[in-house]
Scaffold this motif. Structure first.
Motif, PDB file in Angstrom:
ATOM      1  N   TRP A   1      47.562  26.627  49.550  1.00  0.00           N
ATOM      2  CA  TRP A   1      47.158  27.261  48.298  1.00  0.00           C
ATOM      3  C   TRP A   1      45.860  28.039  48.499  1.00  0.00           C
ATOM      4  N   ARG A   2      44.892  27.400  49.184  1.00  0.00           N
ATOM      5  CA  ARG A   2      43.614  28.084  49.447  1.00  0.00           C
ATOM      6  C   ARG A   2      43.811  29.300  50.345  1.00  0.00           C
ATOM      7  N   LEU A   3      44.627  29.151  51.375  1.00  0.00           N
ATOM      8  CA  LEU A   3      44.892  30.289  52.253  1.00  0.00           C
ATOM      9  C   LEU A   3      45.550  31.433  51.502  1.00  0.00           C
ATOM     10  N   TRP A   4      46.451  31.091  50.589  1.00  0.00           N
ATOM     11  CA  TRP A   4      47.107  32.129  49.784  1.00  0.00           C
ATOM     12  C   TRP A   4      46.094  32.856  48.910  1.00  0.00           C
ATOM     13  N   VAL A   5      45.178  32.125  48.282  1.00  0.00           N
ATOM     14  CA  VAL A   5      44.151  32.743  47.438  1.00  0.00           C
ATOM     15  C   VAL A   5      43.250  33.638  48.282  1.00  0.00           C
ATOM     16  N   TYR A   6      42.832  33.147  49.453  1.00  0.00           N
ATOM     17  CA  TYR A   6      41.996  33.970  50.323  1.00  0.00           C
ATOM     18  C   TYR A   6      42.738  35.214  50.783  1.00  0.00           C
ATOM     19  N   TRP A   7      44.012  35.070  51.069  1.00  0.00           N
ATOM     20  CA  TRP A   7      44.813  36.215  51.493  1.00  0.00           C
ATOM     21  C   TRP A   7      44.926  37.248  50.371  1.00  0.00           C
ATOM     22  N   MET A   8      45.132  36.789  49.154  1.00  0.00           N
ATOM     23  CA  MET A   8      45.230  37.713  48.020  1.00  0.00           C
ATOM     24  C   MET A   8      43.886  38.403  47.753  1.00  0.00           C
ATOM     25  N   LEU A   9      42.782  37.669  47.895  1.00  0.00           N
ATOM     26  CA  LEU A   9      41.465  38.290  47.744  1.00  0.00           C
ATOM     27  C   LEU A   9      41.220  39.314  48.842  1.00  0.00           C
ATOM     28  N   TYR A  10      41.635  39.009  50.047  1.00  0.00           N
ATOM     29  CA  TYR A  10      41.503  39.939  51.157  1.00  0.00           C
ATOM     30  C   TYR A  10      42.312  41.205  50.889  1.00  0.00           C
ATOM     31  N   GLN A  11      43.531  41.047  50.403  1.00  0.00           N
ATOM     32  CA  GLN A  11      44.363  42.210  50.096  1.00  0.00           C
ATOM     33  C   GLN A  11      43.759  43.040  48.970  1.00  0.00           C
ATOM     34  N   LYS A  12      43.158  42.385  47.994  1.00  0.00           N
ATOM     35  CA  LYS A  12      42.539  43.084  46.883  1.00  0.00           C
ATOM     36  C   LYS A  12      41.334  43.892  47.351  1.00  0.00           C
ATOM     37  N   ARG A  13      40.524  43.288  48.218  1.00  0.00           N
ATOM     38  CA  ARG A  13      39.359  43.999  48.771  1.00  0.00           C
ATOM     39  C   ARG A  13      39.787  45.161  49.654  1.00  0.00           C
TER      40      ARG A  13
END
Length: 180
Positions: free
Chosen positions: A165-177
């Motif tokens: 779940w944390r990795l998914w959130v970090y991945w989505m934040l990375y994609q957003k940035r």
């Protein structure tokens, strides 16, 4: 994990309470975490499903539901989590539980299991008695191995969901940035 994907597959609170059987138990299902999709509730629900899945017979879903009410974790995820045990997977899982129990109880090398008694060779009473002794030989290692395996799977799945779940959130934040 993405909530929108999970919401697509899981029933919501209102849909479950529309069921005429579950309507009687509506006050028990009022806690928001029972249907809320957050990291802790989903991870706890899957851990409860791992524990409930190793209980024999039709008690899997009932046990998972009771544990969800006690621990206030996601109920639909826990119920779906119990289905990792099915007619195709139950034999290898119980074999693994037996092996763990035999290793823990130190009976691994000593107890050589006899083959299952044949129905045709014995009368009904003799066959039932032979089956009772055969199942009894399985009993102690299996009785020890099932809870160890259940709690081990629950701990592993809880932390795996937390991590994913944390990795998914970090991945989505990375994609957003990255899009900015």
């Amino acid at each position: 994990m993405p909530r929108k994907y999970l919401r697509r597959w899981l029933p919501d609170h209102a849909a479950m309470l529309d069921n005429r059987f579950l309507r009687r138990f509506a006050p028990w299902f009022e806690h928001p975490n029972l249907f809320h999709l957050n990291r802790k509730s989903v991870a706890g629900g899957l851990a409860v499903g791992m524990i409930g899945g190793l209980i024999p017979g039709p008690l899997q879903v009932i046990t998972s539901a009771i544990l969800c009410l006690i621990f206030r974790v996601n109920l639909p995820v826990a119920i779906l989590g119990t289905f990792y045990t099915n007619p195709l997977t139950i034999a290898p899982i119980y074999w693994l539980a037996y092996q763990i129990g035999a290793w823990v109880s130190n009976t691994q090398g000593r107890a050589v299991l006899a083959p299952m008694p044949e129905w045709g060779e014995l009368s009904l009473n003799s066959w039932l008695l032979a089956m009772w002794h055969w199942v009894g030989a399985l009993g102690m290692p299996l009785l020890i191995g099932l809870p160890i395996l259940a709690f081990g799977l629950a701990i592993v799945m809880y932390f795996a969901v937390q991590l994913l779940w944390r990795l998914w959130v970090y991945w989505m934040l990375y994609q957003k940035r990255k899009r900015r």
